[in-house]
Design an enzyme around this catalytic site. Sequence first.
Site, PDB file in Angstrom:
ATOM      1  CB  SER A   1      -0.953  -0.034   1.206  1.00  0.00           C
ATOM      2  OG  SER A   1      -1.918   0.991   1.117  1.00  0.00           O
TER       3      SER A   1
ATOM      4  CG  ASP B   1      -6.975  -0.977  -4.603  1.00  0.00           C
ATOM      5  OD1 ASP B   1      -7.515   0.056  -4.167  1.00  0.00           O
ATOM      6  OD2 ASP B   1      -5.754  -1.205  -4.513  1.00  0.00           O
TER       7      ASP B   1
ATOM      8  CG  HIS C   1      -5.977  -1.284  -0.730  1.00  0.00           C
ATOM      9  ND1 HIS C   1      -5.218  -0.878  -1.796  1.00  0.00           N
ATOM     10  CD2 HIS C   1      -5.339  -0.860   0.384  1.00  0.00           C
ATOM     11  CE1 HIS C   1      -4.159  -0.209  -1.344  1.00  0.00           C
ATOM     12  NE2 HIS C   1      -4.211  -0.187  -0.025  1.00  0.00           N
TER      13      HIS C   1
END
Length: 455
Positions: free
Chosen positions: A284, A387, A417
Amino acid sequence: MPSVAVKLYSVFFKFMLKHRLQNRIQIDDTINGSQHFGVTSRPNEESIAASNPLFTDGVATKDLHVDPGTSVSIRIFLPETCLGSHESDLKSKSTIRVSGSDSNQGLLRRNSYGNQTHVQRNGFNHRRSSLGSVADDLGLKSENGVYRGYSPVTGKNCRKLPVMLQFHGGGFVSGSNDSTANDLFCRRIAKLCDVIVLAVGYRLAPENRYPAAFEDGLKVLHWLAKQVNLAECSKSIGSRRGGGADLKKSDTYGHIADAFGASLVEPWLAAHGDPSRCVLLGVSCGGNIADYVARKAVEAGKLLDPVKVVAQVLMYPFFIGSVPTHSEIKLANSYFYDKTLCTLAWKLFLPEGEFDLDHPAANPLTPGRGPPLKRMPPTLTVIAEHDWMRDRAIAYSEELRKVNVDAPVLEYKDAVHEFATLDMLLKTPQAQACAEDIAIWVKKYISLRGHEFSY
């Protein structure tokens, strides 16, 4: 579509995330421009895993502070395979447990943009070695018959392993390198990739805004280069003192100390680390940090020797931009991390008065951002079907491939995600498959025997 359990957990997760961000805003208001010297003090918001210097599950861990001035820390994950010189002893004195199932693999769809991917499925191999008669030979510290942790022995067990720097997620405002979820993920990667993982505990916002987290990532890379040089100096000093004879175990890598007498040489890395095969892995927002560190490593060139970044892995990177993409419009209210909450996180991370979604930290394709993409290392990008940031990651990968950089994209069906790193999802077949896919690709660039690993 994601399961009902994932959807329900997503609602709860977003509620808690919004609450945390609101608390961060209150913290930001109380800071009022004061200097915090890089120390972030917060109550624990997630479970923490204690380090364990024993090979109890195939990986030994320890924690270090690499820069006391900014509280930057790392957790080292050393796989048991580093004891390669005793491989035959280990096989004869160990039990092997195979877990995992291939029954669900047909449910996973992995699309590769620009490259074909062939994945082998063999489940997990877990090896627990007996700490009996071979313990001393393996360098396991013993006090009254109780083994306290692994310590390398001079001239023994010196199998060199690649080094991977891992940067956790959390939107720059939360998360830690020693959380239970990150600990389990790094253990999995260390075993599957057969690498030493350095999980970086960087400074968090809003107490420490941009570029603090990025500088911390680069600082750990420079610390790794310094460790190599210190280890070589330590060996040289030890050889002169020992007159060429073998040194005692207690003398190994212990000749260079700071003003307080503490050793400056990290023995696990000195004995087993091969920084010439260094990989960056970002999760991320950690993907943004990894990409920044990779760019700086390219710019530094031979100044970082003997450290060489040979590849990077960006797992659902935290990229954004001012002109919305198709996925940013269609999936703006997606699971776990929606666009509204992520934009708020960026406001807390970027310097006050400099909020811009095309900031170089946020948009990898901002014009004028160096170095030229053709000099970037091979880059594997992992994305999830649900996502909202996926299109931006795909676009970055496409630009890398245009200049002949090996930059495949792996997309996972029905995934969200952080599907491979979130605490609730870590043990799912998709999370396991993702880690295996990463290992297959990474081994192409860290193998000493050549590029026999294909994908």
